[in-house]
Design a protein around this motif. Sequence first.
Motif, PDB file in Angstrom:
ATOM      1  N   VAL A  81     -35.253  70.160 -14.366  1.00  0.00           N
ATOM      2  CA  VAL A  81     -36.111  71.217 -13.832  1.00  0.00           C
ATOM      3  C   VAL A  81     -35.165  72.351 -13.845  1.00  0.00           C
ATOM      4  CG1 VAL A  81     -36.698  71.940 -11.504  1.00  0.00           C
ATOM      5  CG2 VAL A  81     -37.316  69.649 -12.362  1.00  0.00           C
ATOM      6  N   VAL A  82     -35.662  73.560 -13.972  1.00  0.00           N
ATOM      7  CA  VAL A  82     -34.782  74.606 -14.208  1.00  0.00           C
ATOM      8  C   VAL A  82     -35.000  75.604 -12.956  1.00  0.00           C
ATOM      9  CG1 VAL A  82     -33.934  77.027 -15.368  1.00  0.00           C
ATOM     10  CG2 VAL A  82     -34.528  74.633 -16.632  1.00  0.00           C
ATOM     11  N   LEU A  83     -34.043  76.067 -12.225  1.00  0.00           N
ATOM     12  CA  LEU A  83     -33.981  76.881 -11.158  1.00  0.00           C
ATOM     13  C   LEU A  83     -33.517  78.174 -11.646  1.00  0.00           C
ATOM     14  CD1 LEU A  83     -32.602  74.754  -8.291  1.00  0.00           C
ATOM     15  CD2 LEU A  83     -34.942  74.924  -8.987  1.00  0.00           C
ATOM     16  N   SER A  84     -34.428  79.241 -11.781  1.00  0.00           N
ATOM     17  CA  SER A  84     -33.831  80.164 -12.643  1.00  0.00           C
ATOM     18  C   SER A  84     -34.316  81.701 -11.697  1.00  0.00           C
ATOM     19  CB  SER A  84     -34.781  80.284 -13.757  1.00  0.00           C
ATOM     20  OG  SER A  84     -34.500  81.526 -14.643  1.00  0.00           O
ATOM     21  N   HIS A  85     -33.113  82.373 -11.308  1.00  0.00           N
ATOM     22  CA  HIS A  85     -33.098  83.774 -10.803  1.00  0.00           C
ATOM     23  C   HIS A  85     -33.312  84.719 -11.955  1.00  0.00           C
ATOM     24  CE1 HIS A  85     -31.255  87.045  -8.131  1.00  0.00           C
ATOM     25  NE2 HIS A  85     -32.529  87.491  -8.680  1.00  0.00           N
ATOM     26  N   SER A  86     -34.684  84.584 -12.314  1.00  0.00           N
ATOM     27  CA  SER A  86     -34.941  85.476 -13.411  1.00  0.00           C
ATOM     28  C   SER A  86     -36.434  85.805 -13.391  1.00  0.00           C
ATOM     29  CB  SER A  86     -34.904  84.611 -14.851  1.00  0.00           C
ATOM     30  OG  SER A  86     -35.421  85.332 -15.895  1.00  0.00           O
ATOM     31  N   GLY A  87     -36.953  86.932 -13.896  1.00  0.00           N
ATOM     32  CA  GLY A  87     -38.264  87.271 -14.034  1.00  0.00           C
ATOM     33  C   GLY A  87     -38.736  86.457 -15.000  1.00  0.00           C
ATOM     34  N   VAL A 110     -36.843  70.983 -21.489  1.00  0.00           N
ATOM     35  CA  VAL A 110     -37.452  71.618 -20.101  1.00  0.00           C
ATOM     36  C   VAL A 110     -38.638  71.180 -19.620  1.00  0.00           C
ATOM     37  CG1 VAL A 110     -37.625  73.765 -18.899  1.00  0.00           C
ATOM     38  CG2 VAL A 110     -35.687  73.673 -20.378  1.00  0.00           C
ATOM     39  N   ASP A 111     -38.698  70.521 -18.299  1.00  0.00           N
ATOM     40  CA  ASP A 111     -39.898  69.779 -17.910  1.00  0.00           C
ATOM     41  C   ASP A 111     -40.675  70.791 -16.765  1.00  0.00           C
ATOM     42  OD1 ASP A 111     -39.965  67.496 -19.409  1.00  0.00           O
ATOM     43  OD2 ASP A 111     -38.272  67.026 -18.487  1.00  0.00           O
ATOM     44  N   ALA A 112     -39.722  71.677 -16.117  1.00  0.00           N
ATOM     45  CA  ALA A 112     -40.469  72.369 -15.015  1.00  0.00           C
ATOM     46  C   ALA A 112     -39.510  73.749 -15.078  1.00  0.00           C
ATOM     47  CB  ALA A 112     -40.758  71.612 -13.930  1.00  0.00           C
ATOM     48  N   VAL A 113     -40.264  74.957 -14.414  1.00  0.00           N
ATOM     49  CA  VAL A 113     -39.370  75.911 -14.159  1.00  0.00           C
ATOM     50  C   VAL A 113     -39.837  76.455 -12.841  1.00  0.00           C
ATOM     51  CG1 VAL A 113     -38.374  78.193 -15.034  1.00  0.00           C
ATOM     52  CG2 VAL A 113     -38.954  76.478 -16.499  1.00  0.00           C
ATOM     53  N   LEU A 114     -38.856  76.793 -11.928  1.00  0.00           N
ATOM     54  CA  LEU A 114     -39.007  77.559 -10.626  1.00  0.00           C
ATOM     55  C   LEU A 114     -38.298  78.865 -10.924  1.00  0.00           C
ATOM     56  CD1 LEU A 114     -38.104  74.645  -8.040  1.00  0.00           C
ATOM     57  CD2 LEU A 114     -40.283  75.119  -9.107  1.00  0.00           C
ATOM     58  N   THR A 115     -39.012  79.670 -10.682  1.00  0.00           N
ATOM     59  CA  THR A 115     -38.304  81.093 -11.234  1.00  0.00           C
ATOM     60  C   THR A 115     -38.905  82.085 -10.031  1.00  0.00           C
ATOM     61  OG1 THR A 115     -37.879  82.570 -12.841  1.00  0.00           O
ATOM     62  CG2 THR A 115     -40.179  81.973 -12.377  1.00  0.00           C
ATOM     63  N   GLY A 116     -38.062  83.158  -9.954  1.00  0.00           N
ATOM     64  CA  GLY A 116     -38.311  84.451  -9.026  1.00  0.00           C
ATOM     65  C   GLY A 116     -37.076  85.405  -9.355  1.00  0.00           C
ATOM     66  N   HIS A 117     -37.546  86.644  -9.361  1.00  0.00           N
ATOM     67  CA  HIS A 117     -36.608  87.799  -9.417  1.00  0.00           C
ATOM     68  C   HIS A 117     -37.110  89.114  -8.986  1.00  0.00           C
ATOM     69  CE1 HIS A 117     -33.720  90.533 -11.002  1.00  0.00           C
ATOM     70  NE2 HIS A 117     -34.264  90.703 -11.914  1.00  0.00           N
ATOM     71  N   ASN A 118     -38.416  89.100 -10.030  1.00  0.00           N
ATOM     72  CA  ASN A 118     -39.115  90.459  -9.741  1.00  0.00           C
ATOM     73  C   ASN A 118     -40.304  90.294  -8.953  1.00  0.00           C
ATOM     74  OD1 ASN A 118     -40.742  89.052 -11.604  1.00  0.00           O
ATOM     75  ND2 ASN A 118     -40.571  90.492 -13.205  1.00  0.00           N
ATOM     76  N   HIS A 119     -40.259  89.437  -8.118  1.00  0.00           N
ATOM     77  CA  HIS A 119     -41.294  89.352  -7.060  1.00  0.00           C
ATOM     78  C   HIS A 119     -42.783  89.363  -7.178  1.00  0.00           C
ATOM     79  CE1 HIS A 119     -38.070  91.625  -4.413  1.00  0.00           C
ATOM     80  NE2 HIS A 119     -37.668  90.387  -4.913  1.00  0.00           N
TER      81      HIS A 119
END
Length: 196
Positions: A81-87, A110-119
């Motif tokens: 699982v990737v935690l990505s401070h990225s849009g 990569v099996d799952a991505v949790l992302t957020g940056h550009n709201h």
Amino acid sequence: NVYDAETKQNRYTPYVIFDKEVIDRKGETHNLKVGVIGVVAPGILRWDRAHLEGKVTVEDAADTVEQFIPEMKGQGADIIVVLSHSGIGDETHDKGEDDVAYQITALEGVDAVLTGHNHDVFPGEFGELKNVNQEQGTINGTPIVMPGKFGSHLGVIDLELEKSGDQWTVVKGKGAVREIDKTSDKVVQKVIDAVK
């Protein structure tokens, strides 16, 4: 993807592998090793220059995840699982850009991505990109969520796994977001205490 400017070593632990006990549909208990890796937008060097200049360097987030996947698998990670401070970004990968979650979803392993940056919110936005499935909450076949801003949504990823011998494989995954209840002002004290 944050490195010490002097030693060139990871400034922080790049990933962890958790032992997670799960129960299957038959009620049987299994142990999974869940690898979690976190990356940040290289833009932190601009936003927080006063605190970071000369102390750290930041490498491309997608390249860094790709670099650590074999190591995580070698350490026994069944899923990653990737935690990505990225849009989410777009289909073109410019090295060092801030918004590379699209590229991370395309990485083998990569099996799952949790992302957020550009709201933004995903599933919901970014339907114009190739290989986006809004209904399944996937990009490039990988479940991904981006839950908006200021706690507006909760991101939820469901993974269906199969075991063959000692190997676990993600056979299906779905990403979804749930909008918070705007009609209630009730809070859960346990959450408030944890945040404090």
